[in-house]
Enzyme design. Structure first.
Site, PDB file in Angstrom:
ATOM      1  N   ASP A  19       0.814  -1.221   0.000  1.00 28.41           N
ATOM      2  CA  ASP A  19       0.000   0.000   0.000  1.00 28.41           C
ATOM      3  C   ASP A  19       0.851   1.275   0.000  1.00 28.41           C
ATOM      4  OD1 ASP A  19      -2.437   1.285  -0.086  1.00 28.41           O
ATOM      5  OD2 ASP A  19      -2.625   1.402   2.098  1.00 28.41           O
ATOM      6  N   HIS A  36       2.279   3.175  -9.093  1.00 34.52           N
ATOM      7  CA  HIS A  36       2.093   1.747  -9.379  1.00 34.52           C
ATOM      8  C   HIS A  36       3.277   1.210 -10.191  1.00 34.52           C
ATOM      9  CE1 HIS A  36      -1.780   2.122  -7.601  1.00 34.52           C
ATOM     10  NE2 HIS A  36      -2.335   2.782  -8.603  1.00 34.52           N
ATOM     11  N   LEU A 130      10.249 -20.753  -4.570  1.00 37.42           N
ATOM     12  CA  LEU A 130       9.197 -19.934  -3.964  1.00 37.42           C
ATOM     13  C   LEU A 130       7.877 -20.039  -4.748  1.00 37.42           C
ATOM     14  CD1 LEU A 130       8.386 -17.456  -2.056  1.00 37.42           C
ATOM     15  CD2 LEU A 130       9.124 -16.012  -3.962  1.00 37.42           C
ATOM     16  N   ARG A 187       2.122  -4.756   6.090  1.00 37.70           N
ATOM     17  CA  ARG A 187       1.440  -3.695   5.344  1.00 37.70           C
ATOM     18  C   ARG A 187       2.297  -2.441   5.381  1.00 37.70           C
ATOM     19  NH1 ARG A 187      -4.785  -2.200   4.685  1.00 37.70           N
ATOM     20  NH2 ARG A 187      -4.519  -0.419   3.305  1.00 37.70           N
TER      21      ARG A 187
END
Ligand code: IPE
Ligand code: IPE
Ligand code: MG
Length: 247
Positions: A19, A36, A130, A187
């Protein structure tokens, strides 16, 4: 810092709410989409850092069910970026033995994005490093509802008895399938909420809010730091501290 990590006590599953892209861009007088774009470097760093220390599962909150309510210009920009990023990054992921998966309501995605994603998932399906799970058009409530619908279907078809539903088999119907519950939930960006992310899977996750950074600023060191913080936590799962220490 990486050397300080105890490799015998790694979180098996790390989930990230990436975020702060929009605010990061705004801070420098740019459009939200610029943020972004810059978030991609952070994704690359996170994936590399997780691979380096041997994390098994990484789930990235890439686009939520609620994000469809953003202005069309931003949604379209994110979807275009998704297609381009998958195309650009997948060869390197494949080389690094990363297995790509996705969770979410794929039918909502533009067909180009869906196609690109399906191809990448197919290409990397036998990789053993992964497992990178992209949460796309995802929400925790959507996930629980789709699991309940599947189970109800099995019951209706006589393949499952209501009494047999339990926490273990319920998990198998969630979009995350075989992935273990989330151990560490990170976060960035300063907000302290789950935003409808992996609700069931994060029931006992250690929560880490990295308030000082926006997602485009996240680097390998932040991931290593997060793992070190996780390793300092005492996970009690309802027991007492003394009980945990004696095991
Ligand atoms: C997270 O950053 C990325 C997505 C939700 C796609 P935001 O776009 O939410 O950035 P802020 O929170 O508005 O700064
Ligand atoms: C959560 O971020 C979703 C993603 C990071 C993809 P949001 O920015 O959409 O969350 P809220 O709306 O502020 O809770
Ligand atoms: Mg946000």
């Amino acid at each position: 810092m990486e050397e300080k990590i105890d490799l015998s006590n790694l979180p098996k599953h790390i989930a990230v709410i990436m975020d702060g892209n929009g605010r990061w861009a705004k801070k420098q007088g740019a459009m939200r989409i610029f943020g972004h774009h810059h978030g991609i470097r952070s994704v690359r760093d996170t994936v590399e850092a997780c691979s380096e220390i041997g994390i098994k599962y990484l789930t990235l909150y890439t686009f939520s069910t609620e994000n469809w309510n953003r202005p069309k210009l931003e949604v379209d920009g994110i979807m275009q970026l998704l297609v381009k990023t998958i195309r650009d990054e997948v060869p390197e992921l494949h080389k690094n033995n990363v297995k790509l998966k996705s969770i979410g309501d794929k039918d909502q995605l533009p067909s180009r994005a869906r196609r690109e994603l399906d191809e990448a998932i197919e290409m990397t399906k036998d990789n053993t490093g992964l497992t990178l799970i992209l949460a796309l058009s995802y929400s925790g409530k959507w996930d629980i509802i789709q699991a309940v619908k599947s189970i109800a279907g099995e019951v209706k078809a006589g393949k499952m008895a209501v009494e047999d539903i339990n926490e273990t088999n319920f998990c198998e119907y969630l979009a995350t399938e075989e992935a273990p519950d989330v151990d560490l939930l990170i976060r960035t960006g300063g907000d302290h909420r789950i935003s409808n992310y992996l609700l069931w899977q994060s029931a006992y996750a250690e929560l880490l809010f990295m308030d000082d950074i926006y997602w485009p600023e996240f680097r390998k060191e932040h991931l290593f730091n997060a793992v070190l913080t996780y390793q300092q936590r005492e996970r009690r799962f309802g027991k007492t501290g003394d009980q945990v220490k004696s095991t």
